[in-house]
Design a protein around this motif. Structure first.
Motif, PDB file in Angstrom:
ATOM      1  N   LEU A  21       0.815  -1.225   0.000  1.00  0.00           N
ATOM      2  CA  LEU A  21       0.000   0.000   0.000  1.00  0.00           C
ATOM      3  C   LEU A  21       0.849   1.277   0.000  1.00  0.00           C
ATOM      4  N   LEU A  22       2.161   1.130   0.048  1.00  0.00           N
ATOM      5  CA  LEU A  22       3.034   2.308   0.048  1.00  0.00           C
ATOM      6  C   LEU A  22       2.856   3.173  -1.196  1.00  0.00           C
ATOM      7  N   PRO A  23       2.770   2.608  -2.409  1.00  0.00           N
ATOM      8  CA  PRO A  23       2.524   3.454  -3.586  1.00  0.00           C
ATOM      9  C   PRO A  23       1.219   4.242  -3.488  1.00  0.00           C
ATOM     10  N   GLN A  24       0.183   3.627  -2.904  1.00  0.00           N
ATOM     11  CA  GLN A  24      -1.091   4.330  -2.729  1.00  0.00           C
ATOM     12  C   GLN A  24      -0.941   5.500  -1.763  1.00  0.00           C
ATOM     13  N   LEU A  25      -0.198   5.290  -0.684  1.00  0.00           N
ATOM     14  CA  LEU A  25       0.033   6.361   0.286  1.00  0.00           C
ATOM     15  C   LEU A  25       0.805   7.513  -0.356  1.00  0.00           C
ATOM     16  N   ILE A  26       1.833   7.192  -1.117  1.00  0.00           N
ATOM     17  CA  ILE A  26       2.641   8.221  -1.783  1.00  0.00           C
ATOM     18  C   ILE A  26       1.782   9.008  -2.776  1.00  0.00           C
ATOM     19  N   LYS A  27       0.972   8.301  -3.565  1.00  0.00           N
ATOM     20  CA  LYS A  27       0.085   8.974  -4.531  1.00  0.00           C
ATOM     21  C   LYS A  27      -0.906   9.877  -3.813  1.00  0.00           C
ATOM     22  N   LEU A  28      -1.467   9.396  -2.726  1.00  0.00           N
ATOM     23  CA  LEU A  28      -2.428  10.163  -1.938  1.00  0.00           C
ATOM     24  C   LEU A  28      -1.793  11.446  -1.403  1.00  0.00           C
ATOM     25  N   LEU A  29      -0.573  11.343  -0.909  1.00  0.00           N
ATOM     26  CA  LEU A  29       0.106  12.519  -0.363  1.00  0.00           C
ATOM     27  C   LEU A  29       0.488  13.509  -1.461  1.00  0.00           C
ATOM     28  N   LYS A  30       0.872  13.016  -2.627  1.00  0.00           N
ATOM     29  CA  LYS A  30       1.239  13.904  -3.734  1.00  0.00           C
ATOM     30  C   LYS A  30       0.033  14.632  -4.311  1.00  0.00           C
ATOM     31  N   GLU A  31      -1.042  13.876  -4.571  1.00  0.00           N
ATOM     32  CA  GLU A  31      -2.202  14.450  -5.254  1.00  0.00           C
ATOM     33  C   GLU A  31      -3.196  15.122  -4.311  1.00  0.00           C
ATOM     34  N   LYS A  32      -3.152  14.732  -3.040  1.00  0.00           N
ATOM     35  CA  LYS A  32      -4.088  15.264  -2.036  1.00  0.00           C
ATOM     36  C   LYS A  32      -5.544  15.068  -2.480  1.00  0.00           C
ATOM     37  N   LYS A  33      -5.796  13.918  -3.119  1.00  0.00           N
ATOM     38  CA  LYS A  33      -7.140  13.536  -3.552  1.00  0.00           C
ATOM     39  C   LYS A  33      -7.411  12.132  -3.056  1.00  0.00           C
ATOM     40  N   ALA A  34      -8.612  11.937  -2.512  1.00  0.00           N
ATOM     41  CA  ALA A  34      -8.933  10.628  -1.954  1.00  0.00           C
ATOM     42  C   ALA A  34     -10.274  10.088  -2.442  1.00  0.00           C
ATOM     43  N   GLU A  35     -10.796  10.645  -3.509  1.00  0.00           N
ATOM     44  CA  GLU A  35     -12.119  10.236  -3.974  1.00  0.00           C
ATOM     45  C   GLU A  35     -12.182   8.745  -4.323  1.00  0.00           C
ATOM     46  N   SER A  36     -11.133   8.214  -4.903  1.00  0.00           N
ATOM     47  CA  SER A  36     -11.178   6.836  -5.385  1.00  0.00           C
ATOM     48  C   SER A  36     -10.737   5.810  -4.348  1.00  0.00           C
ATOM     49  N   ILE A  37     -10.443   6.253  -3.146  1.00  0.00           N
ATOM     50  CA  ILE A  37      -9.986   5.324  -2.109  1.00  0.00           C
ATOM     51  C   ILE A  37     -11.166   4.902  -1.249  1.00  0.00           C
ATOM     52  N   SER A  38     -11.345   3.601  -1.116  1.00  0.00           N
ATOM     53  CA  SER A  38     -12.431   3.060  -0.311  1.00  0.00           C
ATOM     54  C   SER A  38     -11.964   2.923   1.138  1.00  0.00           C
ATOM     55  N   VAL A  39     -12.508   3.739   2.000  1.00  0.00           N
ATOM     56  CA  VAL A  39     -12.166   3.665   3.421  1.00  0.00           C
ATOM     57  C   VAL A  39     -12.659   2.334   3.996  1.00  0.00           C
ATOM     58  N   TRP A  40     -13.773   1.821   3.470  1.00  0.00           N
ATOM     59  CA  TRP A  40     -14.286   0.533   3.944  1.00  0.00           C
ATOM     60  C   TRP A  40     -13.315  -0.600   3.620  1.00  0.00           C
ATOM     61  N   MET A  41     -12.723  -0.585   2.434  1.00  0.00           N
ATOM     62  CA  MET A  41     -11.747  -1.603   2.081  1.00  0.00           C
ATOM     63  C   MET A  41     -10.565  -1.538   3.035  1.00  0.00           C
ATOM     64  N   LEU A  42     -10.119  -0.330   3.335  1.00  0.00           N
ATOM     65  CA  LEU A  42      -8.997  -0.171   4.254  1.00  0.00           C
ATOM     66  C   LEU A  42      -9.364  -0.635   5.662  1.00  0.00           C
ATOM     67  N   PHE A  43     -10.591  -0.373   6.081  1.00  0.00           N
ATOM     68  CA  PHE A  43     -11.054  -0.807   7.394  1.00  0.00           C
ATOM     69  C   PHE A  43     -11.073  -2.336   7.486  1.00  0.00           C
ATOM     70  N   ILE A  44     -11.570  -2.987   6.436  1.00  0.00           N
ATOM     71  CA  ILE A  44     -11.598  -4.453   6.405  1.00  0.00           C
ATOM     72  C   ILE A  44     -10.177  -5.004   6.406  1.00  0.00           C
ATOM     73  N   LEU A  45      -9.305  -4.387   5.629  1.00  0.00           N
ATOM     74  CA  LEU A  45      -7.900  -4.787   5.611  1.00  0.00           C
ATOM     75  C   LEU A  45      -7.277  -4.624   6.995  1.00  0.00           C
ATOM     76  N   PHE A  46      -7.606  -3.536   7.674  1.00  0.00           N
ATOM     77  CA  PHE A  46      -7.106  -3.265   9.020  1.00  0.00           C
ATOM     78  C   PHE A  46      -7.489  -4.407   9.973  1.00  0.00           C
ATOM     79  N   ILE A  47      -8.719  -4.878   9.888  1.00  0.00           N
ATOM     80  CA  ILE A  47      -9.164  -5.995  10.730  1.00  0.00           C
ATOM     81  C   ILE A  47      -8.352  -7.256  10.402  1.00  0.00           C
TER      82      ILE A  47
END
Length: 90
Positions: A21-47
C-alpha cells in the motif's frame, strides 16, 4: 545459523505484502485527492492485519507480527489522509 529457504520466502512475502500500500500512500500525499480510495476496504484490511498480528503472537512468529504491524501503520496513514482529503473537498 543459516536462514532456511522457507524463512526467506516468508520474509520476502512479508516485505512485499507490507509495502503493497506504500505506492497508494505516496500517490495520496502527492495528489491530495482521496475520492477513489475506499475507506471501507482499508477498514476491512485493518481488521485482517490485526488478526494476522494476533496469529503471529499465537505462533510466536515475529516475521508475521512485524510485517503486519508495518502494514497497519501504512494502512492507518492512508485512512487518516483519505478522511482528511475527503473532508477538505466538501
Amino acid at each position: 545459523m543459516p536462514v532456511s529457504f522457507n524463512t526467506l520466502v516468508g520474509i520476502s512475502a512479508s516485505v512485499f505484502t507490507s509495502i503493497s500500500l506504500l505506492p497508494q500512500l505516496i500517490k495520496l500525499l502527492k495528489e491530495k485527492k482521496a475520492e477513489s480510495i475506499s475507506v471501507w476496504m482499508l477498514f476491512i484490511l485493518f481488521i485482517g492485519l490485526g488478526l494476522w498480528i494476533y496469529y503471529g503472537f499465537l505462533k510466536n512468529d515475529w516475521v508475521i507480527i512485524l510485517a503486519n504491524f508495518l502494514s497497519i501503520v501504512i494502512n492507518v496513514l492512508i485512512i487518516i489522509f483519505s478522511l482528511k482529503y475527503k473532508s477538505e473537498k466538501k
